[in-house]
Write an enzyme that holds these catalytic residues in place. Sequence first.
Site, short mmCIF file in Angstrom:
data_model
loop_
_atom_site.label_atom_id
_atom_site.label_comp_id
_atom_site.label_asym_id
_atom_site.label_seq_id
_atom_site.Cartn_x
_atom_site.Cartn_y
_atom_site.Cartn_z
CB THR A 187 -0.97 0.04 1.20
OG1 THR A 187 -1.95 -0.96 1.01
CG2 THR A 187 -1.67 1.35 1.38
NE ARG A 215 -9.11 -7.74 2.24
CZ ARG A 215 -8.16 -6.83 2.42
NH1 ARG A 215 -7.81 -6.04 1.42
NH2 ARG A 215 -7.57 -6.68 3.59
CB VAL A 216 -13.47 -3.78 0.05
CG1 VAL A 216 -13.04 -2.33 0.27
CG2 VAL A 216 -14.08 -3.93 -1.35
N GLY A 217 -10.44 -3.93 1.57
CA GLY A 217 -9.73 -3.67 2.82
C GLY A 217 -10.03 -2.29 3.38
CG ASP A 218 -6.99 -0.62 5.79
OD1 ASP A 218 -6.65 -1.56 5.04
OD2 ASP A 218 -6.19 0.21 6.25
CB THR A 237 0.37 0.48 5.10
OG1 THR A 237 0.86 -0.77 4.59
CG2 THR A 237 1.42 1.10 6.01
N GLY A 240 -5.79 -5.12 6.64
CA GLY A 240 -6.92 -4.20 6.57
C GLY A 240 -8.11 -4.54 7.43
N1 ASP Z 1 -4.34 -2.29 4.19
C1 ASP Z 1 -4.37 -2.89 2.89
C2 ASP Z 1 -5.50 -3.83 2.77
O1 ASP Z 1 -5.79 -4.52 3.72
C3 ASP Z 1 -3.14 -3.61 2.55
C4 ASP Z 1 -1.91 -2.87 2.81
O2 ASP Z 1 -1.82 -1.95 3.58
O3 ASP Z 1 -0.96 -3.24 2.19
O4 ASP Z 1 -6.07 -3.93 1.71
#
Ligand code: ASP
Length: 328
Positions: A187, A215-218, A237, A240
């Site tokens: 990220t 899937r959706v992260g933060d 980062t 998530g």
């Molecule tokens: N936080 C991001 C996610 O979970 C991944 C990352 O920070 O690399 O999608």
Amino acid sequence: MRDGVLAVLDTPTLVIHGGAGVEPGDLTAAEEADATAALEAALRAGHARLVAGKPAVDAVTAAITVLEDAPQFNAGRGAVFTHDGKNELDTSLMDGASGMAGAAAGLHRVKNPILLARAIMDHSRHVMMVGDGAEIFAKEQGIALVDPSYFRTDKRWKALQQALREEARAQASNTPLVLPGKAYFGTVGALALDVQGHLAAGTSTGGMTNKRYGRVGDSPIIGAGTWADARCAVSGTGWGEFYIRDAAAHEICARVRLAGEPLAKAADGVINHDIPKAGGDGGAIALGADGSVAFPFNTGGMYRGWIGADGVPHVAIYKTDALPMPGL
Ligand code: ASP
């Protein structure tokens, strides 16, 4: 204080991260040099906007665009692969001065997702768009679309193959699946404090290697991976799911605003205590309207950097690398 925990930067200033998923031994010397050059280029691009008197959102957008174009980071060009072998990109942007925000998730063809977040913020009535609809809007806005193969890099493909092998091995031996950890994320993010004293925050990602469809992260979720208000800006980062459950980025700024905690203490508390306590890991960058800054992370490294009024970029990769800070 230790590296990245507390310092006060001159304004205007820009702070970036390129992900907390990097560990000592992961990179060759040439890869370290390329990543360092890309971080410095991103800092310079954002700094140029700030010294021209442009708003913080312009600097954040400019810096993230450079990081999205660099294949070293898990965003834009270097995005990781899903379980099905696709690249699905997520992003968000928030303007602390106006409280406006834009976000997009599940993108397959938008070359620079942060530009779409910006267009959603500036040119739509919405905050968040996903998938095909988001890409139709991107096209209407004249934002560059690319063939999905643009995002395919060998390094990320190999990482997916390794993740699939590990998963198959765990299933065959009937051992609990080792949940994804630091090797799976990355990220990029940026925070800026402009000459008016306004803050902005942005984040862009390919998500986590081997993530399942949809899937959706933060990262695209305002309050989880990105937050900016009048006093505080954060980009996260890490794993998530934990950042979403903690509303991590907002939680840091809420502690500053409501509990009166110093920014560095609030950031350290959420990232290095609450998230690991719940079973997650990762890092964040945080910037206050007073120039206070923090780079908390609990992994072996986090690509990170800052640039102040003098235009000299400062970057670090591993935990053992000191990031030069004013007054420290
Ligand atoms: N936080 C991001 C996610 O979970 C991944 C990352 O920070 O690399 O999608």
